[in-house]
Write a protein that holds these residues in place. Structure first.
Motif, PDB file in Angstrom:
ATOM      1  N   GLY A  29       0.779  -1.229   0.000  1.00  0.00           N
ATOM      2  CA  GLY A  29       0.000   0.000   0.000  1.00  0.00           C
ATOM      3  C   GLY A  29       0.812   1.280   0.000  1.00  0.00           C
ATOM      4  O   GLY A  29       0.235   2.380  -0.048  1.00  0.00           O
ATOM      5  N   ARG A  30       2.128   1.189   0.042  1.00  0.00           N
ATOM      6  CA  ARG A  30       2.935   2.405   0.068  1.00  0.00           C
ATOM      7  C   ARG A  30       2.824   3.197  -1.237  1.00  0.00           C
ATOM      8  O   ARG A  30       2.912   4.433  -1.236  1.00  0.00           O
ATOM      9  N   LEU A  31       2.647   2.504  -2.369  1.00  0.00           N
ATOM     10  CA  LEU A  31       2.521   3.218  -3.635  1.00  0.00           C
ATOM     11  C   LEU A  31       1.256   4.076  -3.633  1.00  0.00           C
ATOM     12  O   LEU A  31       1.272   5.235  -4.063  1.00  0.00           O
ATOM     13  N   ASP A  32       0.156   3.524  -3.134  1.00  0.00           N
ATOM     14  CA  ASP A  32      -1.080   4.301  -3.036  1.00  0.00           C
ATOM     15  C   ASP A  32      -0.874   5.516  -2.133  1.00  0.00           C
ATOM     16  O   ASP A  32      -1.313   6.631  -2.461  1.00  0.00           O
ATOM     17  N   ARG A  33      -0.206   5.324  -0.996  1.00  0.00           N
ATOM     18  CA  ARG A  33       0.037   6.452  -0.089  1.00  0.00           C
ATOM     19  C   ARG A  33       0.953   7.490  -0.746  1.00  0.00           C
ATOM     20  O   ARG A  33       0.780   8.695  -0.556  1.00  0.00           O
ATOM     21  N   ARG A  34       1.926   7.024  -1.511  1.00  0.00           N
ATOM     22  CA  ARG A  34       2.828   7.924  -2.221  1.00  0.00           C
ATOM     23  C   ARG A  34       2.044   8.813  -3.191  1.00  0.00           C
ATOM     24  O   ARG A  34       2.272  10.027  -3.278  1.00  0.00           O
ATOM     25  N   ILE A  35       1.113   8.205  -3.907  1.00  0.00           N
ATOM     26  CA  ILE A  35       0.324   8.949  -4.888  1.00  0.00           C
ATOM     27  C   ILE A  35      -0.630   9.917  -4.191  1.00  0.00           C
ATOM     28  O   ILE A  35      -0.750  11.092  -4.567  1.00  0.00           O
ATOM     29  N   ARG A  36      -1.297   9.446  -3.142  1.00  0.00           N
ATOM     30  CA  ARG A  36      -2.275  10.290  -2.453  1.00  0.00           C
ATOM     31  C   ARG A  36      -1.632  11.452  -1.717  1.00  0.00           C
ATOM     32  O   ARG A  36      -2.281  12.477  -1.469  1.00  0.00           O
ATOM     33  N   ALA A  37      -0.363  11.326  -1.381  1.00  0.00           N
ATOM     34  CA  ALA A  37       0.327  12.453  -0.768  1.00  0.00           C
ATOM     35  C   ALA A  37       0.388  13.646  -1.712  1.00  0.00           C
ATOM     36  O   ALA A  37       0.492  14.800  -1.273  1.00  0.00           O
ATOM     37  N   ILE A  38       0.283  13.380  -3.010  1.00  0.00           N
ATOM     38  CA  ILE A  38       0.310  14.451  -4.007  1.00  0.00           C
ATOM     39  C   ILE A  38      -1.097  14.861  -4.428  1.00  0.00           C
ATOM     40  O   ILE A  38      -1.427  16.052  -4.463  1.00  0.00           O
ATOM     41  N   ILE A  39      -1.941  13.887  -4.734  1.00  0.00           N
ATOM     42  CA  ILE A  39      -3.246  14.200  -5.340  1.00  0.00           C
ATOM     43  C   ILE A  39      -4.372  14.294  -4.321  1.00  0.00           C
ATOM     44  O   ILE A  39      -5.466  14.761  -4.649  1.00  0.00           O
ATOM     45  N   GLY A  40      -4.137  13.848  -3.088  1.00  0.00           N
ATOM     46  CA  GLY A  40      -5.171  13.904  -2.080  1.00  0.00           C
ATOM     47  C   GLY A  40      -6.168  12.757  -2.206  1.00  0.00           C
ATOM     48  O   GLY A  40      -5.943  11.757  -2.896  1.00  0.00           O
ATOM     49  N   ASP A  41      -7.296  12.929  -1.538  1.00  0.00           N
ATOM     50  CA  ASP A  41      -8.313  11.873  -1.457  1.00  0.00           C
ATOM     51  C   ASP A  41      -9.271  11.989  -2.631  1.00  0.00           C
ATOM     52  O   ASP A  41     -10.420  12.415  -2.505  1.00  0.00           O
ATOM     53  N   ARG A  42      -8.801  11.622  -3.801  1.00  0.00           N
ATOM     54  CA  ARG A  42      -9.644  11.649  -4.995  1.00  0.00           C
ATOM     55  C   ARG A  42      -9.396  10.368  -5.784  1.00  0.00           C
ATOM     56  O   ARG A  42      -8.372   9.708  -5.641  1.00  0.00           O
ATOM     57  N   ASP A  43     -10.345  10.022  -6.621  1.00  0.00           N
ATOM     58  CA  ASP A  43     -10.213   8.811  -7.424  1.00  0.00           C
ATOM     59  C   ASP A  43      -9.061   8.966  -8.415  1.00  0.00           C
ATOM     60  O   ASP A  43      -8.801  10.056  -8.937  1.00  0.00           O
ATOM     61  N   TYR A  44      -8.362   7.870  -8.693  1.00  0.00           N
ATOM     62  CA  TYR A  44      -7.302   7.885  -9.694  1.00  0.00           C
ATOM     63  C   TYR A  44      -7.141   6.494 -10.283  1.00  0.00           C
ATOM     64  O   TYR A  44      -7.575   5.491  -9.709  1.00  0.00           O
ATOM     65  N   GLU A  45      -6.503   6.470 -11.427  1.00  0.00           N
ATOM     66  CA  GLU A  45      -6.185   5.203 -12.105  1.00  0.00           C
ATOM     67  C   GLU A  45      -4.741   5.260 -12.564  1.00  0.00           C
ATOM     68  O   GLU A  45      -4.311   6.253 -13.155  1.00  0.00           O
ATOM     69  N   ILE A  46      -3.972   4.213 -12.265  1.00  0.00           N
ATOM     70  CA  ILE A  46      -2.604   4.124 -12.777  1.00  0.00           C
ATOM     71  C   ILE A  46      -2.670   3.567 -14.196  1.00  0.00           C
ATOM     72  O   ILE A  46      -3.086   2.430 -14.411  1.00  0.00           O
ATOM     73  N   VAL A  47      -2.254   4.382 -15.164  1.00  0.00           N
ATOM     74  CA  VAL A  47      -2.290   3.982 -16.569  1.00  0.00           C
ATOM     75  C   VAL A  47      -1.042   3.189 -16.934  1.00  0.00           C
ATOM     76  O   VAL A  47      -1.097   2.247 -17.727  1.00  0.00           O
ATOM     77  N   TRP A  48       0.076   3.578 -16.350  1.00  0.00           N
ATOM     78  CA  TRP A  48       1.365   2.929 -16.652  1.00  0.00           C
ATOM     79  C   TRP A  48       2.324   3.254 -15.531  1.00  0.00           C
ATOM     80  O   TRP A  48       2.233   4.310 -14.902  1.00  0.00           O
ATOM     81  N   LYS A  49       3.247   2.352 -15.264  1.00  0.00           N
ATOM     82  CA  LYS A  49       4.263   2.615 -14.246  1.00  0.00           C
ATOM     83  C   LYS A  49       5.551   1.902 -14.636  1.00  0.00           C
ATOM     84  O   LYS A  49       5.539   0.867 -15.316  1.00  0.00           O
ATOM     85  N   SER A  50       6.671   2.470 -14.205  1.00  0.00           N
ATOM     86  CA  SER A  50       7.964   1.896 -14.536  1.00  0.00           C
ATOM     87  C   SER A  50       9.006   2.474 -13.592  1.00  0.00           C
ATOM     88  O   SER A  50       8.811   3.529 -12.986  1.00  0.00           O
TER      89      SER A  50
END
Length: 525
Positions: free
Chosen positions: A247-268
């Motif tokens: 779950g750290r990746l989700d927390r990493r993303i939410r630290a920037i975008i906040g509590d909103r819906d998102y979809e990971i399209v690609w990662k590397s």
């Protein structure tokens, strides 16, 4: 498009990425048959990859019918914001030297750029695309190159342009060229995230030491379709799978975008490299793009520089093959584009020393600069988050005739361009020629151009043009500059003849009518 050359063997372009695609399309535009090879079985349209397309590269793509489409589909941004912790240090607004029809940068995924270029290639009968052709042999003689592939195919080329990308080690080994440089220890995590971030869609954001990535950097670029490309600097032992699982990746993303819906399209996850080959011309084989040089992406100098390689190589190969210039013109390809690669290496290496300090002294310098920049505007110029891509200045090229009245003053301040003069790319602007409205750079890319300012000896320029085997057009600035914008952008003086190359770079600025013919021939090697 020019007429096709006679029975000469085609140019083989190795690598069907954006640099190879651009080279193939530009060669075909000059009437040169091309066989475009790629080791992959098909295109792999995955991930954003190289997203940031610079104005002058869009201009190159427009010559093959793709620039405006790519610009229209991309996200335009004109402001680069830089932050330190919770402070915005400064915002850089990008300039327009002249009146370009393109914005300074657009962001669009490399995959979409490749699709648009593929459509242009499919409409071009002079380009033969062959997938599953992994080049394993290159044997040259005085008339051409024999190319062998792992599938057993053997092909004959007049010249080969190697655009095989960062993994072109096999090509480099066949040619016996070095690829000196180094790789950085820290890694970088990319996520393309689809979400809504109001107010962020037209800006590039760079964060030093944010609380959600302490001690490191984060770069955020807007992309089409409410998608944002986020790059985090991460430790060398970073484990993406483990961070996803707990779950750290989700927390990493939410630290920037906040509590909103998102979809990971690609990662590397990737590592940066700074490398350049020692030779970009090896007989009848030219190296271009990542096959010839690798730089850190801060400043978007990878793909953009590769497209400039492609344009430089294409017009020179075409002029040699059509009998308009001697083969010695190709020597200038290495002279010009190797110098450009070294410039990019110097710029990006300085950026990486600031972003990823190697020792205690560099760490202390970085901290001192950032701390001072919070309250001291004079420190802003020392904050290095990447000098954005710009055309290279061929001031030291063997094709350029120096002008004492227009000396090159060196690398201009960040976010600015040098005054127009020998070696620089010409400014753009609207022009009217024989009742037709067009742009100046479109005229410039049709061949060699002599542009005469008021008071210049037009008859002498025309006579010089007739001495040249290549197509040369003579135009009077006052007759085409119906808005007056171009004269101002050029800073043109009376009595000048500007010699402009087919890649829209200035070869000479002359006041002596007798100097035009030698400058034309010098511009052709």
């Amino acid at each position: 498009m020019m007429s096709t050359i006679g029975s000469a063997d085609p140019v083989i372009v190795v690598g069907n990425g954006p640099v190879g695609q651009t080279a193939a399309l530009l060669l075909a535009r000059w009437g040169i048959p091309v066989v475009l090879l790629d080791r992959r079985p098909e295109r792999d349209p995955i991930g954003s990859k190289a997203i940031c397309q610079q104005r002058d590269v869009l201009d190159v793509w427009e010559t093959v019918g793709a620039g405006r489409r790519i610009a229209a589909e991309g996200v335009t941004w004109t402001t680069a914001r830089t932050f330190y912790r919770d402070h915005e240090l400064f915002a850089l607004t990008l300039p327009d030297h002249g009146s370009s029809c393109f914005p300074p940068f657009v962001n669009v995924s490399q995959a979409r750029t490749e699709q648009i270029l593929d459509e242009r290639i499919a409409a071009e009968p002079l380009i033969d695309v062959r997938w599953s052709h992994d080049v394993t042999g290159l044997e040259q003689d005085e008339n051409g190159v024999d190319v062998r592939c792992a599938n057993g195919r053997a092909l004959r080329a007049s010249y080969v342009l190697a655009c095989a990308g960062a993994r072109g080690e096999d090509i480099r080994a066949l040619l016996g060229v070095s690829f000196e440089g180094h790789s950085f220890d820290d890694r970088f995590l990319i996520c393309d995230i689809r979400t809504e971030l109001p107010g962020w869609s037209t800006e590039r954001r760079f964060y030093f030491d944010p609380q959600w990535n302490p001690g490191r950097q984060v770069l955020i670029h807007p992309c089409p379709g409410s998608t944002f490309r986020i790059d985090w600097q991460v430790p060398g032992d970073y484990d993406l799978a483990a961070e996803e699982a707990d779950g750290r990746l989700d927390r990493r993303i939410r630290a920037i975008i906040g509590d909103r819906d998102y979809e990971i399209v690609w990662k590397s996850v990737y590592r940066f490299h700074s490398r350049v080959t020692d030779r970009m011309r090896c007989g009848r084989v030219l190296l271009a793009g990542d096959c010839a040089h690798l730089v850190a992406p801060f400043g978007a100098r990878g793909l953009n520089s590769g497209v400039a390689d492609a344009e430089n190589a294409a017009w020179k190969l075409a002029f040699v093959l059509r009998g308009w210039a001697p083969e010695s013109l190709l020597d200038s390809y290495h002279a010009e584009r190797h110098a450009a690669a070294l410039e990019n290496l110097d710029v990006t290496s300085a950026t990486m020393r600031f972003l990823v300090p190697h020792d205690a002294e560099q760490h202390a310098h970085r901290r001192a600069v950032l701390d001072r920049a919070v309250t001291d505007r004079t420190a802003w110029s020392e904050v290095d988050s990447g000098r954005l891509a710009e055309p290279f200045w061929y001031t030291e090229s063997p094709l350029t005739t120096p002008c004492s009245g227009r000396p090159f003053t060196g690398r201009p301040p960040r976010g600015t361009v040098p005054p127009a003069g020998p070696g620089t790319i010409v400014p753009d602007g609207p022009v009217r020629v024989e009742g037709r409205d067009t742009r100046f750079r479109e005229l410039a890319r049709d061949g060699l151009l002599l542009l005469a300012t008021p008071g210049a000896d037009v008859a002498a320029a025309a006579a010089a043009a007739k001495s040249c085997a290549a197509p040369v057009r003579v135009l009077e600035l006052a007759a085409i500059d119906h808005t007056g914008a171009l004269a101002g952008a050029f800073g043109a003086d009376e009595g000048e003849v500007w010699v402009i190359r087919p890649d829209a770079h200035v070869a000479a600025v002359l006041t002596d009518p007798g100097a035009v013919e030698p400058a034309l021939h010098r511009a052709l090697g």
